[in-house]
Design a protein around this motif. Structure first.
Motif, PDB file in Angstrom:
ATOM      1  N   GLN A  33       0.773  -1.055  -0.345  1.00 26.59           N
ATOM      2  CA  GLN A  33      -0.053  -0.334   0.098  1.00 26.59           C
ATOM      3  C   GLN A  33       0.804   1.062   0.276  1.00 26.59           C
ATOM      4  O   GLN A  33       0.497   2.608  -0.797  1.00 26.59           O
ATOM      5  CB  GLN A  33      -1.137  -0.352   1.163  1.00 26.59           C
ATOM      6  CG  GLN A  33      -1.940  -0.868   0.914  1.00 26.59           C
ATOM      7  CD  GLN A  33      -3.042  -0.576   2.600  1.00 26.59           C
ATOM      8  OE1 GLN A  33      -2.977  -1.126   3.115  1.00 26.59           O
ATOM      9  NE2 GLN A  33      -4.151  -1.606   1.437  1.00 26.59           N
ATOM     10  N   TYR A  34       1.948   1.607   0.327  1.00 26.26           N
ATOM     11  CA  TYR A  34       3.212   2.453   0.613  1.00 26.26           C
ATOM     12  C   TYR A  34       4.264   1.390   0.775  1.00 26.26           C
ATOM     13  O   TYR A  34       4.754   1.368   1.261  1.00 26.26           O
ATOM     14  CB  TYR A  34       2.421   3.268   2.118  1.00 26.26           C
ATOM     15  CG  TYR A  34       3.088   4.453   2.035  1.00 26.26           C
ATOM     16  CD1 TYR A  34       3.274   5.719   1.372  1.00 26.26           C
ATOM     17  CD2 TYR A  34       4.783   4.447   3.032  1.00 26.26           C
ATOM     18  CE1 TYR A  34       3.995   6.594   1.649  1.00 26.26           C
ATOM     19  CE2 TYR A  34       5.003   5.496   3.156  1.00 26.26           C
ATOM     20  CZ  TYR A  34       5.109   6.936   2.223  1.00 26.26           C
ATOM     21  OH  TYR A  34       5.885   7.968   3.088  1.00 26.26           O
ATOM     22  N   TYR A  35       5.307   2.769  -0.055  1.00 25.41           N
ATOM     23  CA  TYR A  35       7.130   2.485   0.408  1.00 25.41           C
ATOM     24  C   TYR A  35       7.577   3.363  -0.390  1.00 25.41           C
ATOM     25  O   TYR A  35       7.287   4.177  -1.097  1.00 25.41           O
ATOM     26  CB  TYR A  35       7.123   1.250  -0.599  1.00 25.41           C
ATOM     27  CG  TYR A  35       7.437   1.686  -2.487  1.00 25.41           C
ATOM     28  CD1 TYR A  35       7.913   2.083  -3.056  1.00 25.41           C
ATOM     29  CD2 TYR A  35       5.845   1.319  -2.965  1.00 25.41           C
ATOM     30  CE1 TYR A  35       7.614   1.995  -4.583  1.00 25.41           C
ATOM     31  CE2 TYR A  35       6.163   0.852  -4.189  1.00 25.41           C
ATOM     32  CZ  TYR A  35       6.460   1.475  -4.396  1.00 25.41           C
ATOM     33  OH  TYR A  35       6.075   1.522  -6.400  1.00 25.41           O
ATOM     34  N   THR A  36       8.550   3.602   0.530  1.00 25.55           N
ATOM     35  CA  THR A  36       9.340   4.651   0.318  1.00 25.55           C
ATOM     36  C   THR A  36      11.144   4.446   0.216  1.00 25.55           C
ATOM     37  O   THR A  36      11.000   2.648   0.593  1.00 25.55           O
ATOM     38  CB  THR A  36       9.638   5.981   0.852  1.00 25.55           C
ATOM     39  OG1 THR A  36       9.578   5.187   2.417  1.00 25.55           O
ATOM     40  CG2 THR A  36       7.878   6.317   1.274  1.00 25.55           C
ATOM     41  N   GLU A  58       5.103  -4.338   7.978  1.00 28.25           N
ATOM     42  CA  GLU A  58       5.796  -3.382   8.297  1.00 28.25           C
ATOM     43  C   GLU A  58       7.460  -3.463   8.015  1.00 28.25           C
ATOM     44  O   GLU A  58       7.240  -4.852   8.466  1.00 28.25           O
ATOM     45  CB  GLU A  58       5.689  -2.250   9.114  1.00 28.25           C
ATOM     46  CG  GLU A  58       4.435  -1.511   9.631  1.00 28.25           C
ATOM     47  CD  GLU A  58       4.612  -0.805  10.681  1.00 28.25           C
ATOM     48  OE1 GLU A  58       4.594   0.263  10.369  1.00 28.25           O
ATOM     49  OE2 GLU A  58       3.680  -1.618  11.555  1.00 28.25           O
TER      50      GLU A  58
END
Length: 115
Positions: A33-36, A58
């Motif tokens: 859903q999200y990544y950096t 996570e």
């Protein structure tokens, strides 16, 4: 709340790790859903299990203590389920993702420490 953690030291350049981890999580049937560059958040797909058992993964990549040959990272796998049984759903997903990381062909595992 069930919560399982593990730390890894991998032999892989940091710039290659993130893309490989996203692919690995998708192969584990998780929705990224999200990544950096130093953080990835993935979840199980809604409808696969009851809402309270939905697992969140996570991954934190430690960019403060890396070199050209080793990268440190930690995973936290959790859900809202009370861990009343040792072999609960969150534990099963934790073991599955941990095994996938340890056996991935994109890097060489140097160390794995489950917490």
């Amino acid at each position: 709340m069930a919560r399982y953690t593990c730390s890894f030291i991998l032999s892989v350049p940091t710039d290659q790790l993130q893309a490989s981890l996203v692919e690995l999580l998708q192969d584990c049937q998780l929705d990224v859903q999200y990544y950096t560059s130093d953080y990835i958040l993935a979840r199980e797909f809604i409808g696969s299990v009851p809402i309270s058992k939905l697992v969140t993964v996570e991954i934190l990549i430690d960019k403060t203590r890396h070199n050209d040959t080793e990268t440190r990272m930690s995973i936290v796998i959790k859900n809202e389920e009370l861990p009343l049984q040792r072999d609960n759903h969150c534990r099963q997903i934790f073991e599955y993702v941990k095994q996938a990381i340890e056996n991935c062909r994109y890097w060489h595992l140097i160390e794995s420490i489950a917490g």
